[in-house]
Design an enzyme around this catalytic site. Sequence first.
Site, PDB file in Angstrom:
ATOM      1  N   ASP A  11       0.878  -1.158   0.000  1.00  0.00           N
ATOM      2  CA  ASP A  11       0.000   0.000   0.000  1.00  0.00           C
ATOM      3  C   ASP A  11       0.920   1.213   0.000  1.00  0.00           C
ATOM      4  OD1 ASP A  11      -1.468   1.857   2.561  1.00  0.00           O
ATOM      5  OD2 ASP A  11      -2.446   1.595   0.621  1.00  0.00           O
ATOM      6  N   ASP A  13       0.018   5.148   0.791  1.00  0.00           N
ATOM      7  CA  ASP A  13      -0.141   6.165   1.842  1.00  0.00           C
ATOM      8  C   ASP A  13      -0.242   5.523   3.226  1.00  0.00           C
ATOM      9  OD1 ASP A  13      -2.248   8.136  -0.372  1.00  0.00           O
ATOM     10  OD2 ASP A  13      -0.083   8.057  -0.174  1.00  0.00           O
ATOM     11  N   SER A  20      -2.577  11.558   5.076  1.00  0.00           N
ATOM     12  CA  SER A  20      -3.317  12.696   5.638  1.00  0.00           C
ATOM     13  C   SER A  20      -4.798  12.478   5.395  1.00  0.00           C
ATOM     14  CB  SER A  20      -2.892  14.004   4.959  1.00  0.00           C
ATOM     15  OG  SER A  20      -3.856  15.024   5.223  1.00  0.00           O
ATOM     16  N   ALA A  22      -6.646  14.671   4.800  1.00  0.00           N
ATOM     17  CA  ALA A  22      -6.983  15.642   3.740  1.00  0.00           C
ATOM     18  C   ALA A  22      -6.406  15.179   2.396  1.00  0.00           C
ATOM     19  CB  ALA A  22      -6.429  17.015   4.118  1.00  0.00           C
ATOM     20  N   TYR A  23      -6.005  13.957   2.304  1.00  0.00           N
ATOM     21  CA  TYR A  23      -5.428  13.349   1.080  1.00  0.00           C
ATOM     22  C   TYR A  23      -4.033  13.929   0.814  1.00  0.00           C
ATOM     23  CZ  TYR A  23     -10.148  11.625   0.549  1.00  0.00           C
ATOM     24  OH  TYR A  23     -11.345  10.981   0.780  1.00  0.00           O
ATOM     25  N   THR A  54      -2.426   1.113  -4.737  1.00  0.00           N
ATOM     26  CA  THR A  54      -2.888   2.274  -3.969  1.00  0.00           C
ATOM     27  C   THR A  54      -4.219   2.810  -4.463  1.00  0.00           C
ATOM     28  OG1 THR A  54      -2.283   4.526  -3.264  1.00  0.00           O
ATOM     29  CG2 THR A  54      -1.450   3.825  -5.407  1.00  0.00           C
ATOM     30  N   ASN A  55      -5.122   3.075  -3.520  1.00  0.00           N
ATOM     31  CA  ASN A  55      -6.362   3.777  -3.845  1.00  0.00           C
ATOM     32  C   ASN A  55      -6.041   5.260  -3.947  1.00  0.00           C
ATOM     33  OD1 ASN A  55      -7.823   1.413  -3.667  1.00  0.00           O
ATOM     34  ND2 ASN A  55      -8.944   1.962  -1.800  1.00  0.00           N
ATOM     35  N   CYS A  93      -5.938   2.995  -8.193  1.00  0.00           N
ATOM     36  CA  CYS A  93      -7.370   3.131  -8.489  1.00  0.00           C
ATOM     37  C   CYS A  93      -7.716   4.612  -8.399  1.00  0.00           C
ATOM     38  CB  CYS A  93      -8.204   2.345  -7.484  1.00  0.00           C
ATOM     39  SG  CYS A  93      -9.964   2.789  -7.546  1.00  0.00           S
ATOM     40  N   HIS A  95     -10.616   5.918  -8.974  1.00  0.00           N
ATOM     41  CA  HIS A  95     -12.075   6.034  -8.895  1.00  0.00           C
ATOM     42  C   HIS A  95     -12.559   6.429  -7.491  1.00  0.00           C
ATOM     43  CE1 HIS A  95     -11.138   2.893 -12.029  1.00  0.00           C
ATOM     44  NE2 HIS A  95     -11.704   3.872 -12.755  1.00  0.00           N
ATOM     45  N   CYS A 103     -11.339  -2.089  -9.090  1.00  0.00           N
ATOM     46  CA  CYS A 103      -9.950  -1.980  -8.619  1.00  0.00           C
ATOM     47  C   CYS A 103      -9.797  -1.293  -7.273  1.00  0.00           C
ATOM     48  CB  CYS A 103      -9.087  -1.268  -9.663  1.00  0.00           C
ATOM     49  SG  CYS A 103      -9.695   0.282 -10.306  1.00  0.00           S
TER      50      CYS A 103
HETATM   51  O1  LIG Z   1      -3.474   4.023   1.479  1.00  0.00           O
HETATM   52  P1  LIG Z   1      -3.593   4.155  -0.025  1.00  0.00           P
HETATM   53  O2  LIG Z   1      -4.555   3.149  -0.637  1.00  0.00           O
HETATM   54  O3  LIG Z   1      -2.215   4.153  -0.717  1.00  0.00           O
HETATM   55  O4  LIG Z   1      -4.175   5.652  -0.332  1.00  0.00           O
HETATM   56  C1  LIG Z   1      -5.172   6.202   0.517  1.00  0.00           C
HETATM   57  C2  LIG Z   1      -5.490   7.574  -0.026  1.00  0.00           C
HETATM   58  O5  LIG Z   1      -5.947   7.477  -1.334  1.00  0.00           O
HETATM   59  C3  LIG Z   1      -6.587   8.270   0.738  1.00  0.00           C
HETATM   60  O6  LIG Z   1      -7.666   7.361   0.896  1.00  0.00           O
HETATM   61  C4  LIG Z   1      -8.805   8.004   1.483  1.00  0.00           C
HETATM   62  O7  LIG Z   1      -9.834   7.039   1.599  1.00  0.00           O
HETATM   63  P2  LIG Z   1     -11.118   7.098   0.597  1.00  0.00           P
HETATM   64  O8  LIG Z   1     -10.566   6.767  -0.797  1.00  0.00           O
HETATM   65  O9  LIG Z   1     -11.691   8.496   0.666  1.00  0.00           O
HETATM   66  O10 LIG Z   1     -12.051   6.010   1.120  1.00  0.00           O
HETATM   67  C5  LIG Z   1      -8.456   8.538   2.896  1.00  0.00           C
HETATM   68  O11 LIG Z   1      -8.148   7.431   3.732  1.00  0.00           O
HETATM   69  C6  LIG Z   1      -7.238   9.454   2.825  1.00  0.00           C
HETATM   70  O12 LIG Z   1      -6.822   9.781   4.135  1.00  0.00           O
HETATM   71  C7  LIG Z   1      -6.102   8.783   2.097  1.00  0.00           C
HETATM   72  O13 LIG Z   1      -5.043   9.721   1.892  1.00  0.00           O
HETATM   73 MG   LIG Z   2      -2.779   3.382   3.241  1.00  0.00          MG
HETATM   74 ZN   LIG Z   3     -10.906   1.703  -9.370  1.00  0.00          ZN
END
Ligand SMILES: O=P(O)(O)OC[C@@H](O)[C@H]1O[C@@H](OP(=O)(O)O)[C@@H](O)[C@@H](O)[C@@H]1O
Ligand SMILES: [Mg+2]
Ligand SMILES: [Zn+2]
Length: 183
Positions: A11, A13, A20, A22-23, A54-55, A93, A95, A103
């Site tokens: 993963d 972040d 964060s 706040a992304y 990573t999302n 991903c 989306h 994904c």
């Molecule tokens: O941890 P990975 O997958 O690498 O990335 C997570 C980020 O895309 C963001 O994902 C968001 O979740 P939502 O996508 O809003 O549910 C929140 O958790 C943010 O804090 C975070 O920065």
């Molecule tokens: Mg993460």
């Molecule tokens: Zn996706």
Amino acid sequence: MILANQLVILDRDGVINHDSDAYIKSLEEWIPYPSAIDAIAQLAQAGYTVAIATNQSGIARGYYDEATLHLMHERLTTLVEAKGGHIAHIAYCPHGPDEQCACRKPLPGLLLQIQQRLGMESIIGSWMVGDSLRDLQAGEAVGCQPVLVRTGKGEKTLANHKGLENTLVYSDLAAFADWLCKQ
Ligand SMILES: O=P(O)(O)OC[C@@H](O)[C@H]1O[C@@H](OP(=O)(O)O)[C@@H](O)[C@@H](O)[C@@H]1O
Ligand SMILES: [Mg+2]
Ligand SMILES: [Zn+2]
């Protein structure tokens, strides 16, 4: 041919870089854990293949664009390669949660993309390292060994969720890499 137990899927972040609520919206906000960069290099030099899943729903939410995401990933790749490491593939991903894509973790689509890109017959027994429950769930959905790190959202994940008996827990990516490279 990459053996499944030689693949480590990370993963991003909260595992490789600070997260964060706040992304992570810009290259300036993308701040790696120095020990994580070293850990990726250590794994690569020990013969492991490292990939990232990573999302990045911030793209769908309009907080940043894919060009900015690519700048972050170029920076990551440069830092890892400067330490003698390598990242085989970064699957993301873009989306939002309501787009019903295949994904977004906890669905395993990013992990299957990595498997396909690397030409692997199976990723059963590969390692999936994350800080959130959805990372672990995505890994378990395709037979990977889930590994939770306490960085990022890891402590909160550990406190809020039961049913993590099958999950290995480490303080951070460096601690997991140290353990794995001694196996
Ligand atoms: O941890 P990975 O997958 O690498 O990335 C997570 C980020 O895309 C963001 O994902 C968001 O979740 P939502 O996508 O809003 O549910 C929140 O958790 C943010 O804090 C975070 O920065
Ligand atoms: Mg993460
Ligand atoms: Zn996706």
